[in-house]
Design a protein around this motif. Structure first.
Motif, PDB file in Angstrom:
ATOM      1  N   LEU A  27      32.467  23.469  44.861  1.00 18.76           N
ATOM      2  CA  LEU A  27      32.281  24.790  45.458  1.00 18.76           C
ATOM      3  C   LEU A  27      30.937  25.380  45.041  1.00 18.76           C
ATOM      4  N   GLN A  28      30.207  25.883  46.066  1.00 22.64           N
ATOM      5  CA  GLN A  28      28.927  26.505  45.762  1.00 22.64           C
ATOM      6  C   GLN A  28      28.914  27.931  46.283  1.00 22.64           C
ATOM      7  N   ASP A  29      27.834  28.617  46.018  1.00 23.64           N
ATOM      8  CA  ASP A  29      27.749  30.018  46.429  1.00 23.64           C
ATOM      9  C   ASP A  29      27.929  30.179  47.934  1.00 23.64           C
ATOM     10  N   SER A  30      27.322  29.307  48.692  1.00 23.81           N
ATOM     11  CA  SER A  30      27.404  29.446  50.149  1.00 23.81           C
ATOM     12  C   SER A  30      28.843  29.293  50.618  1.00 23.81           C
ATOM     13  N   GLY A  31      29.525  28.305  50.032  1.00 27.58           N
ATOM     14  CA  GLY A  31      30.918  28.120  50.391  1.00 27.58           C
ATOM     15  C   GLY A  31      31.745  29.326  50.012  1.00 27.58           C
ATOM     16  N   LEU A  32      31.479  29.843  48.830  1.00 30.04           N
ATOM     17  CA  LEU A  32      32.235  31.007  48.371  1.00 30.04           C
ATOM     18  C   LEU A  32      32.010  32.173  49.327  1.00 30.04           C
ATOM     19  N   ARG A  33      30.794  32.315  49.784  1.00 29.18           N
ATOM     20  CA  ARG A  33      30.515  33.412  50.707  1.00 29.18           C
ATOM     21  C   ARG A  33      31.352  33.304  51.967  1.00 29.18           C
ATOM     22  N   VAL A  34      31.409  32.095  52.535  1.00 22.48           N
ATOM     23  CA  VAL A  34      32.202  31.910  53.745  1.00 22.48           C
ATOM     24  C   VAL A  34      33.662  32.221  53.472  1.00 22.48           C
ATOM     25  N   ILE A  35      34.120  31.748  52.325  1.00 17.45           N
ATOM     26  CA  ILE A  35      35.535  31.934  52.012  1.00 17.45           C
ATOM     27  C   ILE A  35      35.870  33.419  51.919  1.00 17.45           C
ATOM     28  N   VAL A  36      35.130  34.140  51.150  1.00 18.22           N
ATOM     29  CA  VAL A  36      35.524  35.545  50.962  1.00 18.22           C
ATOM     30  C   VAL A  36      35.284  36.354  52.226  1.00 18.22           C
ATOM     31  N   ARG A  37      34.354  35.905  53.053  1.00 11.71           N
ATOM     32  CA  ARG A  37      34.166  36.619  54.318  1.00 11.71           C
ATOM     33  C   ARG A  37      35.368  36.421  55.219  1.00 11.71           C
ATOM     34  N   ASN A  38      35.954  35.221  55.157  1.00 10.99           N
ATOM     35  CA  ASN A  38      37.107  34.931  55.989  1.00 10.99           C
ATOM     36  C   ASN A  38      38.413  35.470  55.445  1.00 10.99           C
ATOM     37  N   CYS A  39      38.412  35.881  54.189  1.00 14.89           N
ATOM     38  CA  CYS A  39      39.667  36.305  53.567  1.00 14.89           C
ATOM     39  C   CYS A  39      39.527  37.714  53.017  1.00 14.89           C
ATOM     40  N   PRO A  40      39.486  38.691  53.855  1.00 17.00           N
ATOM     41  CA  PRO A  40      39.267  40.049  53.358  1.00 17.00           C
ATOM     42  C   PRO A  40      40.433  40.599  52.561  1.00 17.00           C
ATOM     43  N   GLN A  41      41.608  39.996  52.725  1.00 16.22           N
ATOM     44  CA  GLN A  41      42.768  40.550  52.037  1.00 16.22           C
ATOM     45  C   GLN A  41      43.024  39.890  50.708  1.00 16.22           C
ATOM     46  N   LEU A  42      42.077  39.154  50.242  1.00 22.91           N
ATOM     47  CA  LEU A  42      42.271  38.405  49.012  1.00 22.91           C
ATOM     48  C   LEU A  42      42.564  39.340  47.841  1.00 22.91           C
ATOM     49  N   ALA A  43      43.626  38.997  47.099  1.00 14.78           N
ATOM     50  CA  ALA A  43      43.960  39.797  45.931  1.00 14.78           C
ATOM     51  C   ALA A  43      43.862  38.983  44.643  1.00 14.78           C
ATOM     52  N   TYR A  44      44.045  37.680  44.762  1.00 17.58           N
ATOM     53  CA  TYR A  44      44.047  36.832  43.581  1.00 17.58           C
ATOM     54  C   TYR A  44      43.088  35.676  43.826  1.00 17.58           C
ATOM     55  N   LEU A  45      42.056  35.600  43.057  1.00 14.95           N
ATOM     56  CA  LEU A  45      41.036  34.567  43.264  1.00 14.95           C
ATOM     57  C   LEU A  45      40.710  33.923  41.932  1.00 14.95           C
ATOM     58  N   TYR A  46      40.848  32.617  41.897  1.00 16.86           N
ATOM     59  CA  TYR A  46      40.623  31.905  40.634  1.00 16.86           C
ATOM     60  C   TYR A  46      39.577  30.830  40.866  1.00 16.86           C
ATOM     61  N   LEU A  47      38.480  30.963  40.147  1.00 15.22           N
ATOM     62  CA  LEU A  47      37.373  30.019  40.312  1.00 15.22           C
ATOM     63  C   LEU A  47      37.044  29.350  38.993  1.00 15.22           C
ATOM     64  N   ARG A  48      38.072  29.054  38.246  1.00 11.86           N
ATOM     65  CA  ARG A  48      37.831  28.466  36.931  1.00 11.86           C
ATOM     66  C   ARG A  48      37.113  27.136  37.082  1.00 11.86           C
ATOM     67  N   ARG A  49      36.128  26.949  36.278  1.00  9.46           N
ATOM     68  CA  ARG A  49      35.404  25.684  36.196  1.00  9.46           C
ATOM     69  C   ARG A  49      34.742  25.297  37.516  1.00  9.46           C
ATOM     70  N   CYS A  50      34.470  26.256  38.354  1.00 13.78           N
ATOM     71  CA  CYS A  50      33.643  25.977  39.533  1.00 13.78           C
ATOM     72  C   CYS A  50      32.214  26.192  39.097  1.00 13.78           C
ATOM     73  N   ILE A  51      31.685  25.162  38.479  1.00 18.25           N
ATOM     74  CA  ILE A  51      30.478  25.360  37.683  1.00 18.25           C
ATOM     75  C   ILE A  51      29.235  25.689  38.485  1.00 18.25           C
ATOM     76  N   GLN A  52      29.290  25.486  39.777  1.00 19.38           N
ATOM     77  CA  GLN A  52      28.077  25.764  40.543  1.00 19.38           C
ATOM     78  C   GLN A  52      27.964  27.222  40.959  1.00 19.38           C
ATOM     79  N   ILE A  53      28.985  27.983  40.707  1.00 20.70           N
ATOM     80  CA  ILE A  53      28.961  29.381  41.124  1.00 20.70           C
ATOM     81  C   ILE A  53      27.983  30.164  40.250  1.00 20.70           C
ATOM     82  N   THR A  54      27.199  31.001  40.901  1.00 16.75           N
ATOM     83  CA  THR A  54      26.254  31.835  40.152  1.00 16.75           C
ATOM     84  C   THR A  54      26.477  33.296  40.522  1.00 16.75           C
TER      85      THR A  54
END
Lengths: 162, 608
Positions: B396-423
């Motif tokens: 998972l990278q920043d660009s992917g994360l962006r798409v994900i959160v854009r598509n999931c506006p109702q997100l309440a629980y998000l866990y990105l443990r050890r997704c080391i590429q996230i900045t």
């Protein structure tokens, strides 16, 4: 302490505390419909439950009289079978016939706690067994033809990869 | 045989009875055959009948001591409620062995399929050398005793001779049966148990199956209960029992008999499919289950399936996931931990087709880097996803994360443990799209810095749970901003953030008074910070100070004194002495902690 009389199918009468009897929704509803007569002469007939089973049911209800009311059946909650208390497990160490009679009685009397624990007990007897073992345990006749059985086995082959 | 008496005495006194053993035997000793006209008088008949056989056994050799076993009253009462007087009479006065042994049942089944005339056929009695016995009139209900034919048979046994009733033969079989079964003592036979033996979940001692357990003996009883227990139950109760079975066992149940097959595959029982264990091929299992539920066609939908959980090593691949996506449009919860073969394409299908998806757990699916939805002329549909666990998805990278959160506006629980590429850049999008986020974990994402925290602080009061453990670039500055804006925080984990000091902790304590669990292991925290915490956060239930070198007894005493609700305290690797320990032993509190005492080399464990 208000009591109530319950009469089993074979005519035996049991006198128990009204509060204990009310764990059965059936009896509770009956009492409410009858106007909550705590008159000792009122006898509640239970034509679907014999005295031996009724005795066991009363025993269970008496032990569990202080339990909180069971939560509503949540369809989505995972159903566990490993949470039978040791008292209940001992209580249900009976022959199969009695166990199934208890299920029927708990269903008729609408006692959710007893129904759940008895059903879980039977489920535990089924878990982990092969079809043949299940048949042996419950004396179930195999009414599949050989070819049907083979077909069903093939469709469920994924179960067997152990 | 001399052994037998000792063994016999160990046995509980229950008879082993086969009512039809008497078939084929006439009493060589009795002069008077039973009076046929008496058959209407149940008791009298029984008595007459029994008495002649009693005579036989009375003259038995000492080895027949078994015959003198008497029936426990209790057993009789355990009979089905419509057990009749006749049966009771019979059992009380017929104390002889069932010498058919464990093969009885099989012979029974064999015979019942062989001959239509036989309704009950415990007839394969090795001693019944009778050939011309018409047993079609026999039954085990009440009429058994009263039936005309029975007495006639007795009288018509022209072929009978004393030979049919050979004590020696009888004895030897008896002996064999005894020895066979005594040999089994100490070995459990799970397939033959009849009830509560399986209830006894892993017990430490050996389970000695009673020789008198209800499955092995009382073959007579079994014949009285021709119907199995499940026949008594209506379908809804059988379905209720099935509802407690996990998917695999339910599938196995469907193979037992026709009724079970129909009941086991009712869609209502398959709202949740759970597959556990490494031996399960998720793809095949899903295919098998869906086929049963929705028919053989490839296009049938299974609208009842709502949740699919694969755990304990069960894995799915893209194929299985695509099948699921196509056939289960009502899917709400999906958990496919560790399915390393799953790619973004399959998730795309799931996201597009399963409009109601709320819960998605793709922990350990290392190829996942994005969850996109159909891009079309109309604005892309938003997912209803509320829970998303992308732990251990290093792709998972920043660009992917962006798409994900854009598509999931109702997100309440998000866990990105050890997704080391996230900045920090990726984190920036989270609060802007998911304003209702309650829980977030970016532990072990070492690229996260204070700037990321400044962004996260925009989540404000909705944030309840935050973990930035091992993000060692995080320092006081970031934490202070988060603490001030997210004042309803209940759980905070900053373990390993060595730049965090008393300064931030003090601000945190004063601002987030609802804190319940706090992990400040390895942080630069000292007694002063602990004191601030103690004074401002009375609701603290769990606290970890592991590796906090600056903490001393005073800090711990403070905590112990003020935080009365504290349940767990970890002071491992801290410079605590016994004084600090004693402080933790306040009555009414439950503490569990381990600590290495610098004086003694071994770890001290205390459960107070």
């Amino acid at each position: 302490m208000p009591n109530i009389k319950l009469q089993s199918s074979d005519g035996e009468t049991f006198i128990i505390d009204v509060e204990i009897a009310k764990c059965s929704v059936t009896i509770k509803t009956m009492l409410e419909d009858l106007g909550m007569d705590e008159d000792e002469d009122e006898v509640v007939p239970l034509p679907n439950v014999n005295s031996a089973i009724l005795k066991k049911v009363i025993q269970w209800a008496t032990y569990h009289k202080d339990d909180p009311p069971p939560p509503e059946d949540d369809e989505n909650k995972e159903k566990r079978t490993d949470d039978i208390s040791s008292w209940d497990a001992d209580f249900l160490k009976v022959d199969q016939g009695t166990l199934f009679e208890l299920i029927l009685a708990a269903n008729y009397l609408d006692i959710k706690g007893l129904l759940d624990v008895t059903c879980k007990t039977v489920a535990n007897m089924i878990k982990g067994k092969t079809p043949e073992e299940i048949r042996k345990t419950f004396n179930i006749k195999n009414d599949f033809t050989a070819s049907e059985e083979e077909q069903v086995r093939k469709e469920n082959e994924w179960c067997e990869e152990k | 045989m001399n052994q037998q008496p000792g063994l016999l005495e160990r046995l509980s006194p229950r008879p082993m009875v086969c009512p039809l053993i008497r078939l084929g035997r006439s009493s060589p000793l009795s002069e008077q055959p039973p009076n046929p006209t008496n058959h209407n008088h149940d008791s009298e008949y029984a008595y007459n009948y029994h008495s002649q056989y009693m005579n036989i056994y009375d003259t038995a050799t000492p080895d027949r001591r078994l015959n003198q076993l008497c029936l426990e009253d209790e057993y009789v009462q355990k009979q089905p409620s419509d057990s009749n007087y006749m049966q009771q009479q019979f059992y009380q006065k017929h104390p002889y062995l069932n010498n058919e042994g464990p093969d009885y049942q099989e012979k029974f089944e064999q015979n019942s399929s062989n001959s239509e005339n036989l309704r009950h056929s415990p007839i394969v009695n090795p001693f019944a050398k009778q050939t011309s016995l018409d047993l079609s009139s026999l039954s085990f209900d009440r009429s058994y005793w009263e039936h005309d034919n029975y007495s006639k048979q007795e009288m018509n046994q022209t072929n009978s001779s004393p030979e049919y009733f050979r004590p020696q033969v009888h004895q030897s079989n008896e002996t064999n049966y005894l020895l066979d079964n005594f040999a089994k003592l100490g070995k459990s036979s799970p397939s033959l148990d009849q009830g509560y033996h399986t209830l006894v979940s892993p017990s430490p001692g050996p389970v000695t199956p009673s020789l008198w357990s209800e499955g092995n003996i009382y073959k007579g009883k079994k014949f009285q209960n021709k119907n199995n227990s499940f026949d008594k139950l209506p379908d809804e109760l059988v379905a209720r029992i099935f509802s407690f079975l996990p998917s695999l066992d339910l599938s196995v149940c469907a193979r037992v008999c026709r009724r079970f097959e129909i009941l086991a595959w009712t869609p209502a029982l398959w709202r949740t499919i759970t597959l556990q264990g490494e031996h399960i091929s998720g793809d095949r299992a899903i295919r098998g289950v869906l086929r049963q539920l929705c028919g053989q066609g490839r296009t049938g939908a299974c609208p009842s399936v709502e949740r699919v959980y694969l755990t304990d090593g069960a894995k799915l691949t893209d194929r299985g996931l695509l099948l699921l996506a196509r056939r289960c449009p009502e899917l709400t919860h999906l958990q496919i931990q560790g399915s390393t073969a799953v790619t973004n394409n399959a998730l795309f299908e799931i996201a597009t087709r399963c409009h109601n998806l709320q819960h998605l757990d793709v922990t350990g699916c290392v190829q996942i880097s994005c969850i996109s939805v159909t891009a079309g002329p109309e604005p892309p549909r938003r997912l209803q996803l509320q829970y998303l666990d992308l732990t251990d998805c290093p792709a998972l990278q920043d660009s992917g994360l962006r798409v994900i959160v854009r598509n999931c506006p109702q997100l309440a629980y998000l866990y990105l443990r050890r997704c080391i590429q996230i900045t920090d850049a990726g984190l920036k999008f989270v609060p802007s799209f998911c304003s209702g986020l309650r829980e977030l974990s970016v532990s072990d994402c070492s690229n996260i810095t204070d700037f990321g925290l400044y962004e996260l602080a925009k989540l404000g009061a909705t944030l309840r749970y935050l973990s930035v453990a091992k993000c060692d670039q995080v320092s006081d500055a970031g934490l202070k901003v988060v603490a001030k804006r997210c004042y309803k925080l209940r759980y905070l984990n900053v373990r390993g953030c060595e730049a965090v000091s008393d300064d931030a902790i003090t601000v945190l304590a004063r601002s987030c008074t609802r804190l319940r669990a706090l992990d400040i292991g390895k942080c630069d925290v000292s007694d002063a910070g602990l004191r601030a915490l103690a004074e401002s956060c009375p609701n603290l239930k769990k606290l970890s100070l592991r590796n906090c070198d600056l903490v001393t007894d005073r800090g711990v005493q403070c905590i112990a004194y003020y935080c009365r609700g504290l349940q767990q305290l970890n002071i491992q690797d801290c410079q605590i002495s016994l004084e600090g320990y004693r402080a933790c032993g306040c009555p009414g509190q439950y503490f569990f902690r381990t600590c290495y005492d610098p004086v003694q080399p071994q770890p001290l464990k205390h459960n107070i």
